[in-house]
Each structure stands twice: as C-alpha cells, then as structure tokens.
Design an enzyme around this catalytic site. Structure first.
Site, PDB file in Angstrom:
ATOM      1  N   SER B 146       0.839  -1.196   0.000  1.00  0.00           N
ATOM      2  CA  SER B 146       0.000   0.000   0.000  1.00  0.00           C
ATOM      3  C   SER B 146       0.885   1.261   0.000  1.00  0.00           C
ATOM      4  O   SER B 146       1.648   1.461  -0.947  1.00  0.00           O
ATOM      5  CB  SER B 146      -0.965  -0.053   1.194  1.00  0.00           C
ATOM      6  OG  SER B 146      -1.977   0.898   1.040  1.00  0.00           O
ATOM      7  N   ASP B 221      -9.966  -5.578  -3.509  1.00  0.00           N
ATOM      8  CA  ASP B 221      -9.312  -4.609  -2.626  1.00  0.00           C
ATOM      9  C   ASP B 221     -10.291  -3.478  -2.309  1.00  0.00           C
ATOM     10  O   ASP B 221     -10.734  -2.763  -3.206  1.00  0.00           O
ATOM     11  CB  ASP B 221      -8.053  -4.067  -3.310  1.00  0.00           C
ATOM     12  CG  ASP B 221      -7.172  -3.293  -2.349  1.00  0.00           C
ATOM     13  OD1 ASP B 221      -7.700  -2.436  -1.611  1.00  0.00           O
ATOM     14  OD2 ASP B 221      -5.955  -3.537  -2.337  1.00  0.00           O
ATOM     15  N   HIS B 253      -7.261  -6.003   0.839  1.00  0.00           N
ATOM     16  CA  HIS B 253      -6.078  -5.172   1.105  1.00  0.00           C
ATOM     17  C   HIS B 253      -5.300  -5.647   2.339  1.00  0.00           C
ATOM     18  O   HIS B 253      -4.327  -5.019   2.730  1.00  0.00           O
ATOM     19  CB  HIS B 253      -6.551  -3.722   1.311  1.00  0.00           C
ATOM     20  CG  HIS B 253      -5.498  -2.683   1.098  1.00  0.00           C
ATOM     21  ND1 HIS B 253      -4.999  -2.370  -0.147  1.00  0.00           N
ATOM     22  CD2 HIS B 253      -4.833  -1.872   1.966  1.00  0.00           C
ATOM     23  CE1 HIS B 253      -4.090  -1.415  -0.034  1.00  0.00           C
ATOM     24  NE2 HIS B 253      -3.959  -1.098   1.234  1.00  0.00           N
TER      25      HIS B 253
END
Lengths: 275, 275
Positions: B146, B221, B253
């Site tokens: 991320s 996600d 995620h």
C-alpha cells in the site's frame, strides 16, 4: 472430414484434418493434438488461434504445445486463420485477405462470401470436432498469438460460459485503435459504425471475462506499438479482472517467444480445465 | 542502537532494534530478520515498507516473510512508517502524521522537523544496518504494501543501481492523482508545484526501473479505487518495463492477501539477489 495425416506425438496423436466448411464455403484444414488419455474417454480442449500469415501448421509445428498438453492430458486444436483457395478473394498485403481472417464475419464485398471466421471458430468447428473426436466440450479454454490473441480474447469475452480460461501471447488488444485492426475492419465491415464489439479492450471495459486471464508480451516485440497492450492493461485493472499481465524482458513477437512461455500457459489452462 | 528483542525464527533471528535518528530527530524502531546463513557472512537484503497506520511490527508479525526468507538465506528489514512520539506532530486522521510518513521528506510546518522518511529509508537506516549487521548491501531488493508499495516503487526508480528488483502488494501507484497522496503531499510539501517526482506512475513514464517488477493487487481490494493501479499498468506497458502485474481474484487489502503471495515475492527477489 478427411484425414490428411496422423503422427504419434508425446504418447498421443497429432492429426491434420480437412472438411468442407459451410461457414466459409471452402475446404478448411485444422490440426488436432489428442493426448494418450483420449483413448479412454473425452479430454479437455485448448484452442490455439494463430496470427497473421499463419496456417494451422505454424503453431502446431513451432509452439511446442504437445509436450505440456500431453503432460496434462489436454487436446489442442489448431485452426487455420482464414479461408483459402484460388477462388477466395485475397490482397497483396500480408495483413488482409487470406491468412488474415481476424476471427470476424465480413459483411463487405468481396470478403463477405468466404470470410466468416467468427462463425467458423465459434460455431462450426466446435460442433464438428465435438462430434468426431473424444473431446469434453464442457471443458474448453482458449489461447492465441497476435491476431489469434485478439481472436482468443474476443471469443472468450463474447461467449460467456464457453471458455474456462483465456490466455494470449502478444495479442492485438485494441484493434479499433491500431493499424492492425482498423484496416481490416474497414475492409471486412465497411463504415466504422458497423464495427462490432470485436475489440478486447472494449469488451474488457464492458463485462470482461468470467475467469482467469493470462497475457504475455515481450518487451522487445517489434510490433509492440501495434498491439495496444497498455489500453487493455488499464481496462483489466479498472474492471478488476482476475488476470496476470506479464511483460517478458527481451522477447520479441516470434515463436521463440511463444514456445518459451507455452508451458506456463498450458499449466494455467490445466488448472481451469480440471477445476 | 538498542536491542529491544531477539527471537529465534526459522533457524535465524528476528530482532527488533531502536536508535536515535538524525533524519527524524526521534528514536526509531525497526525489525530485522537474519537467516541462519548470516552467521557465516553477509547475506542479501530485502526491505519491506509497510502501509498506513503500521509500525515496524505489522509485517514482521503477519506477512509470513521469515519462512521463505530463511529458505533463501535473505535478510528482511521492517522499518517503521513514520517518526513517533508525544513531541512529534500528528493528525486525528489515520492517513496523515504518525503512521503515515509516505516515504517523503516534508518541507512544510509542522511536519518538516521530523517527517524525513525518504532520507531515513534511503540514507540513514541503510548506513546503520550495513555497519551493524552482516548484510551484503551490494545485493538489495525492496517490496512493500500500500503506502509502502508506493515507497518501494519510488525508491527503486529514484535510486537506480540500488535495488536489483522491486515488488509491491496493492501499492499506491499514482498518489498525485489520488486522495491517498494529494492530501499528504499538500500537507507535507505545500503547493503542488513543490511536489517531487515521488509518484510511481510518473517515474515509470520517465526512466522506469532497470530490473524486474512484480505487482500483486486483489480484485476485491476495498481501497482499489485509491491505488491508481490502471495508470501504472498502462505506464509499464508503454515503457516496455520488464514486469508482472497480477490481479488476484477475491483478495482484499489485508495481510491475509500479503501473506498468500509472500512466497512468490521472496522467490522473485531471490532470483535477482543471487544473480
């Protein structure tokens, strides 16, 4: 249907057959690899659609698919890329006419009489091989190279439920935006308003594919600028399409590239075909 | 440097250490996994940069990296994601201030005194660990999740020759065009004219990365729309960047996603680190 040849190959049989096609109005030739397991009953099916200038023979002879198809007990069908013959229209260019069917049904003269490759690949040939050979037509996947990658991707997305997985080697991804596509669509279909949704990027922006996608393209592909890979890559991500896009360093557009990654593609399809 | 803890892990040692950082003006904590091979001499290094809200501990505890790093004899460094402490500026939002350093050097008050995570990760921490531990700093690769994927990609491209390979899990790919990026860049850097080239898509459109790239992102996600993956995918293809982009069906995620593909990433980096 006539048998042209049958050769023992990796414990199975590599055959070449011809038949009179009602779709194209010509005699059509195709290759079919049957693994040893086909002696005991129907086996899963992988279609390999070839690129510009190719016949049924190129991938059959150079892609190396038989080795890994035998390992996984999968049949591989190698269709021709267009109708052929002295009475069939052609063009001096390598990328129009014979050897360049683009897996669509032409509507414009002089092409419309014979160039019905969509109908041939989507309807006629599956019905024929499903009847004549021990194939499990409930377990099909599809792949292809360049123009055949375009064919594989568009067939897979336009016929939901038909194919369990789709892959492509250096596919033409966005033909409505490329000289590999606009020229042929204009010739076969005429005015742009008549162009059907035979564009992988546009189909991906729509419903996409209900299964896994694998695309390999070489970073040194000499035709890379004609493929439109970036547009399809973007569309795949935007649609959250399950899939792998791999840019393979140093590889070009040839069968040396295809054969290098054929094992990966067969394994990829085998996982879907035996699910 | 202080030793916070050392635990035997997969035949090696998972350590946690702290030190006074001149870059951030705070005490910084990091995790370091050393495989058994480190007893005999310097080992290759993989950096794992974490995402928003994480400390050094999240990936160290939940990503599962130690198992496969041990298999391949690779050290893994888990830095923190920002300076921390009562005297360090913060924000009520989870995505600004402590836990949200974004791997850049802030220039705006109140952040500019401590938020120098680029200098910390690019210069200070490598110098420290290279001196204190048996690490082969000539053989480094980098990954992250991320915000940390953003960090990994931008460090890899902005420091040519430093890293042999780069990968990322659900990276922020185009922060200058996302609420995960514009908000933080505006706070840390002020006017958009001051934003440096700390955007993976913009760097990819420039020189890209001189080595292999692997990116995994889940089709489910929950933050997918903030990542800008399509823009980076398109840039990778346009630049003919060697790399694999994989959209992984059904994954979100979380660290359940990261750990599922950690083995692939370790193997990917091992191939580059031992070349």
């Amino acid at each position: 249907m006539k048998t042209i040849s049958e050769n023992r190959s990796f414990g199975g049989t590599q055959g070449v057959y011809s038949h009179d096609s009602s779709a194209t109005g010509t005699e059509m030739t195709f290759g079919l690899f049957l693994p040893a397991e086909a002696q005991d009953g129907p086996v899963p099916v992988l279609w390999f659609l070839s690129g510009l200038t190719c016949t049924h023979a190129n991938a059959m002879e150079k892609a190396g698919a038989q080795s890994w198809a035998a390992d996984h007990g999968i049949a591989v069908i190698f269709p021709d890329t267009s109708p052929r013959g002295e009475d069939v229209p052609d063009d001096d260019a390598y990328d129009l006419g014979q050897g360049a069917g683009f897996y669509i049904d032409a509507t414009q003269e002089p092409w419309s009489k014979n160039f019905k490759m969509w109908t041939y690949i989507a309807d006629e040939l599956p019905a024929l091989v499903g009847e004549k050979f021990p194939l499990d037509m409930g377990s099909q996947s599809i792949t292809g190279h360049s123009m055949g990658g375009h064919g594989a991707l568009t067939l897979a997305m336009a016929l939901p439920g038909r194919f369990r997985s789709v892959s492509a080697f250096a596919p033409i991804c966005n033909p409505t935006n490329s000289d590999w596509g606009r020229k042929q669509f204009a010739a076969y279909w005429g005015d742009e308003d008549n162009w059907g949704p035979h564009d992988a990027t546009l189909l991906m922006q729509g419903n996409g594919f209900d299964g896994p996608v694998l695309i390999d393209t070489g970073t040194d592909d000499q035709f890379g600028d004609l493929l439109g890979t970036a547009a399809l890559a973007s569309a795949m991500v935007e649609r959250r399409q399950e899939g792998h896009l791999r840019m393979q360093k140093g590889y070009d557009h040839s069968y040396y590239f295809i054969s290098s990654f054929m094992e990966d593609h067969i394994i990829f399809h085998a996982e879907a075909l035996y699910k």
